[in-house]
Design a protein around this motif. Sequence first.
Motif, PDB file in Angstrom:
ATOM      1  N   TRP A 319       0.810  -1.216   0.000  1.00  0.00           N
ATOM      2  CA  TRP A 319       0.000   0.000   0.000  1.00  0.00           C
ATOM      3  C   TRP A 319       0.842   1.264   0.000  1.00  0.00           C
ATOM      4  CZ3 TRP A 319      -2.865  -1.568   5.090  1.00  0.00           C
ATOM      5  CH2 TRP A 319      -2.065  -1.339   6.195  1.00  0.00           C
ATOM      6  N   GLY A 321       0.102   5.743   0.678  1.00  0.00           N
ATOM      7  CA  GLY A 321      -0.866   6.754   1.081  1.00  0.00           C
ATOM      8  C   GLY A 321      -0.428   8.160   0.726  1.00  0.00           C
ATOM      9  N   VAL A 378      -5.580   5.996   0.545  1.00  0.00           N
ATOM     10  CA  VAL A 378      -4.736   4.804   0.551  1.00  0.00           C
ATOM     11  C   VAL A 378      -5.029   3.995  -0.703  1.00  0.00           C
ATOM     12  CG1 VAL A 378      -6.295   3.325   1.942  1.00  0.00           C
ATOM     13  CG2 VAL A 378      -3.843   2.897   1.958  1.00  0.00           C
ATOM     14  N   PHE A 415      -0.443   4.422   6.713  1.00  0.00           N
ATOM     15  CA  PHE A 415      -0.701   3.973   5.337  1.00  0.00           C
ATOM     16  C   PHE A 415       0.581   3.972   4.517  1.00  0.00           C
ATOM     17  CE2 PHE A 415      -5.447   5.493   5.241  1.00  0.00           C
ATOM     18  CZ  PHE A 415      -5.825   4.352   5.937  1.00  0.00           C
TER      19      PHE A 415
END
Length: 458
Positions: A319, A321, A378, A415
């Motif tokens: 991930w 962000g 995110v 994130f």
Amino acid sequence: MTNLAEIPDLKGTISGEVVLPDDAGYDEARAVYNAMIDRRPALIARCHTPADVAAALEAGRRAGVPIAVRGGGHSGPGFGAVDGGVVIDLSPMNAIEVDAARRTVRVQGGATWGMVDAATHEHRLATPAGVISTTGVGGLTLGGGHGYLSRKYGLTIDNLLAAEVVLADGSVVTASETDHPDLFWALRGGGGNFGVATSFTFKLHPVGNVVCGPTAWPVSATTDVLSWFRDFMPAQDADLYGFFAVMTVPPVDTFPEAFHLQKACAVVWCYLGDPADATEALAPVRDIEPAFDGIGEAPYPALQSAFDGLYPKGLQWYWRGDFFQTVPNDAVAAHARFAEQLPTMFSTMHLYPIDGAVNQVGEQDTAWAYRDVTFSQVIVGVDPDPANAAAIKQWTVDYWDATHPYSAGGAYVNFMMDEGQDRVRATYRGNYDRLAEVKATYDPHNVFRINQNIHPAR
Ligand SMILES: Cc1cc2nc3c(=O)[nH]c(=O)nc-3n(C[C@H](O)[C@H](O)[C@H](O)COP(=O)(O)OP(=O)(O)OC[C@H]3O[C@@H](n4cnc5c(N)ncnc54)[C@H](O)[C@@H]3O)c2cc1C
């Protein structure tokens, strides 16, 4: 100097279980939520008390090995596990005491949010947390914490009244506005850098049933729906919350079969006002004619756990962000492009509103520096199959590269993957230097470094 021979001594010392590499439960004990992480600690200490935590810390320090602290184990970069080191696993420390009269809850450092929501909902009370209830209270809180209640009641840290913390030297302190206020300031957003939080005390708010659920449109409507959402959401009263998503509709009964496995854009709503007023508050959403409307009244914990089944432990996750003031048209176009290219059914992008009460706290009042932004984004590439790891990572990075130029610069610390010091600094903006000072006071030798690390100033 590494002395692994010291480590097994812990077995007779702490009240909790100690798991070593040759033990039967080792593979299960070392596994964290993100299956992309495959680390082999020298020892996992399942702690039951602050004294257990202090003993595990001492053993790790004496052996000269890295020390990882695990709350719920949901960290994307897998900070709850470390190769060759000690893992302080707080999961047995999950007691919860609600004081309904004072509207507070005391939660031990290894509890999950599902446990907290269940206990507080008995009194029709809640505190802000994230949107998946298996997430740990520890990591989510120390990073900041945002979710369905945040436009109305702020971040999780804005509701933190006190924390009990085992410091790097093994001493136990309480941090609050009046006790160790510098530590209390740093804990509210600074992550696990300052010690092991063995309990948290939060403020509670009246939250019972909410009117909630998803509305969805075909992926081809992403440009129109996101442009509308970007303008609509910040203009609403704090009782209404909705996060925007690009997604693939899962093949579950909630959605009509015709939508199953179709790419889509969606908003998941939560209305906190009187349920009788929800139809009026949500009328503008119906005006833009969702292809699917799953909104209904439900107990708050049902909303909090609605997506748990879709995202069990053991999937591959990557991930990235960023924070955004707004989503300019060029960024909307990038979202529409990457929505069409979603690499797997589980992969998604969420744009969470963090305006309202979150913006009412000053930038320097807590370690969380981005009090002037509207959205926390995110992008998550997710799949059960390790063979797809490279593809989900590539889609995430390419998507992030396309939207990052429109961002406010930094990202929500919870994130981020392991993205280097510049990104950690960007997260904390002007608060980084003060955090480094607090780190030098409470953890001068950087014992707590398996995290988004803040280096001691001195
Ligand atoms: C499916 C999913 C959904 C999410 N949704 C949201 C959301 O809606 N809102 C949101 O704000 N975040 C969300 N997150 C991000 C989440 O906040 C972070 O992953 C967070 O770090 C998880 O905390 P944890 O305790 O489960 O993780 P862990 O991996 O156990 O810990 C994360 C970090 O915190 C430290 N830590 C944990 N507990 C303690 C403690 N008690 N004392 C000291 N240090 C500790 C660890 O050392 C590590 O550095 C989500 C994550 C996932 C995987």
